[in-house]
Design an enzyme around this catalytic site. Structure first.
Site, PDB file in Angstrom:
ATOM      1  N   ASN A  90      99.357  91.570 107.857  1.00  0.00           N
ATOM      2  CA  ASN A  90     100.607  91.150 108.490  1.00  0.00           C
ATOM      3  C   ASN A  90     100.426  90.617 109.909  1.00  0.00           C
ATOM      4  O   ASN A  90     101.254  89.836 110.368  1.00  0.00           O
ATOM      5  CB  ASN A  90     101.575  92.341 108.519  1.00  0.00           C
ATOM      6  CG  ASN A  90     102.758  92.100 109.423  1.00  0.00           C
ATOM      7  OD1 ASN A  90     103.673  91.342 109.090  1.00  0.00           O
ATOM      8  ND2 ASN A  90     102.749  92.733 110.600  1.00  0.00           N
ATOM      9  N   TYR A 160     101.030  76.965 113.646  1.00  0.00           N
ATOM     10  CA  TYR A 160     101.614  78.009 112.810  1.00  0.00           C
ATOM     11  C   TYR A 160     101.731  77.530 111.366  1.00  0.00           C
ATOM     12  O   TYR A 160     101.360  78.246 110.429  1.00  0.00           O
ATOM     13  CB  TYR A 160     102.987  78.389 113.367  1.00  0.00           C
ATOM     14  CG  TYR A 160     103.564  79.646 112.756  1.00  0.00           C
ATOM     15  CD1 TYR A 160     103.073  80.899 113.115  1.00  0.00           C
ATOM     16  CD2 TYR A 160     104.600  79.589 111.829  1.00  0.00           C
ATOM     17  CE1 TYR A 160     103.598  82.057 112.556  1.00  0.00           C
ATOM     18  CE2 TYR A 160     105.136  80.733 111.267  1.00  0.00           C
ATOM     19  CZ  TYR A 160     104.630  81.971 111.641  1.00  0.00           C
ATOM     20  OH  TYR A 160     105.146  83.106 111.083  1.00  0.00           O
ATOM     21  N   LYS A 164      99.678  79.360 108.304  1.00  0.00           N
ATOM     22  CA  LYS A 164     100.401  80.015 107.223  1.00  0.00           C
ATOM     23  C   LYS A 164     100.220  79.292 105.889  1.00  0.00           C
ATOM     24  O   LYS A 164     100.215  79.915 104.826  1.00  0.00           O
ATOM     25  CB  LYS A 164     101.884  80.127 107.576  1.00  0.00           C
ATOM     26  CG  LYS A 164     102.160  81.103 108.732  1.00  0.00           C
ATOM     27  CD  LYS A 164     101.645  82.503 108.441  1.00  0.00           C
ATOM     28  CE  LYS A 164     102.055  83.505 109.496  1.00  0.00           C
ATOM     29  NZ  LYS A 164     101.604  84.879 109.190  1.00  0.00           N
ATOM     30  N   THR A 197     112.920  89.730 114.336  1.00  0.00           N
ATOM     31  CA  THR A 197     111.766  90.480 114.833  1.00  0.00           C
ATOM     32  C   THR A 197     111.452  90.080 116.273  1.00  0.00           C
ATOM     33  O   THR A 197     111.887  89.009 116.737  1.00  0.00           O
ATOM     34  CB  THR A 197     110.521  90.202 113.988  1.00  0.00           C
ATOM     35  OG1 THR A 197     110.152  88.809 114.136  1.00  0.00           O
ATOM     36  CG2 THR A 197     110.760  90.508 112.519  1.00  0.00           C
TER      37      THR A 197
END
Length: 267
Positions: A90, A160, A164, A197
Site C-alpha cells: 500500500n 503517479y 500506478k 485520506t
C-alpha cells in the site's frame, strides 16, 4: 466474522489512510497484523496505532524502496510469526505538476516508492508466502494498491499515472507467473478512486498551490461532483475490498483489477 483467524498479514504504509484502515479491518476479522511504515518502532504514532490491539498487532519499520530493509523485514516476520498469509503493498506517494516542471529526481522517487516498493515486496515475500500458502485451502494473497490513475490518464500527474499503471501490469505478470508455476499465492491489484485520506489532501494542497483552485475543499467538491456516486470514498470502503481479495472468498481471483471508484472510470 473471523475469516483471518490464525493468519498473518503485512500492510505497508499502514499508519494512516487506506493502509491503516486495511490493517484495522484484517485485525478485526481475526488476523495477526504487522503494521509497517517509515516511523521508528518507538514513535508516538506507532504507539497510538497499536494501542488496544493486543498481541495480534506488530510493527516493523520499513522503507519500501530499500531492498535490504525488505530482506530484514521478512526475516523478522519469519522469526516472530513463522508465516505470512497476506501482503498489502500500500505504501505510496503522490506527484503533481506539468511534465516540463517535474525533475528527474521527483520522477524517480515516485516510481521508487509506488512501483519499486511493490516489486521488492513481492520478490522478498514470495518464499515465506509460498510456504504459508501450502497450508491453507486457497493459498496466500498479495494485494497491490494501484489507483484509477493506473487505468486512466489525468492532467499533470505523469509520475503517479506511470507508477500506478506499472503496478497494474506488474500484478498481472506475477499472477500469471505464480499460477502457471503452481505457486500458491494469488496476486491482485485494487484501484481506488478519490478517497478521503491524508495523501489526497496533500495532493489537493499541491493543486491549490498550482492555481487549480482557491482551497482544498474546492478540489474535494469538484471531484465529488465529477464522481457518479457524488462523494469521496472513505478508507474503510477500500479496506473492505482489500479484505475480500485477501480472503478465501476470493479463492478463484488472481491477476484481476478490482476498481472501487464510485463509478469514475465507468463514465
Amino acid at each position: 466474522m473471523n475469516r483471518f483467524e490464525g493468519r498473518v498479514g503485512l500492510i505497508t504504509g499502514s499508519l494512516k489512510g487506506i493502509g491503516l484502515a486495511a490493517a484495522q479491518r484484517l485485525h478485526a476479522e481475526g488476523a495477526t497484523v504487522i503494521f509497517s511504515d517509515l516511523n521508528p518502532p518507538g514513535s508516538n504514532e506507532v504507539k497510538q496505532c497499536l494501542q488496544g490491539l493486543g498481541v495480534k498487532a506488530d510493527y516493523i519499520g520499513l522503507d519500501v524502496c530499500e531492498e535490504s530493509q525488505w530482506e530484514q523485514a521478512l526475516s523478522t516476520i519469519r522469526s516472530r510469526h513463522g508465516r505470512l498469509d497476506v501482503l498489502v503493498n500500500n505504501a505510496g506517494i503522490g506527484s503533481t505538476g506539468a511534465i516540463e516542471d517535474i525533475s528527474l529526481a521527483a520522477w524517480r522517487k515516485t516510481l521508487a516508492v509506488n512501483l519499486d516498493g511493490v516489486f521488492l515486496g513481492i520478490k522478498h515475500s514470495k518464499s515465506l508466502m509460498a510456504e504459508t500458502g501450502k497450508t491453507t485451502p486457497y493459498g496466500a494473497s498479495i494485494i497491490n494498491v494501484s489507483s484509477i490513475m493506473g487505468l486512466v490518464g489525468y492532467s499533470e500527474t505523469a509520475p503517479y499515472n506511470a507508477s500506478k499503471g506499472g503496478v497494474r501490469l506488474l500484478t498481472k505478470s506475477v499472477a500469471i507467473e505464480f499460477a502457471t508455476k503452481k505457486v500458491p499465492i494469488r496476486v491482485n491489484s485494487i484501484h481506488p478512486g478519490f478517497v478521503r485520506t491524508p495523501l489526497l489532501v496533500t495532493g489537493f494542497e499541491n493543486w491549490v498551490r498550482l492555481g487549480a483552485a482557491e482551497k482544498v475543499q474546492d478540489m474535494i467538491d469538484m471531484v465529488a461532483t465529477a464522481t457518479p456516486n457524488g462523494r469521496l470514498a472513505e478508507p474503510s470502503e477500500i479496506a473492505a475490498a482489500i479484505a475480500f481479495l485477501a480472503s478465501d472468498d476470493a479463492s478463484y481471483v488472481t491477476g484481476s483489477e478490482l476498481v472501487v471508484d464510485g463509478g469514475w472510470t465507468a463514465q
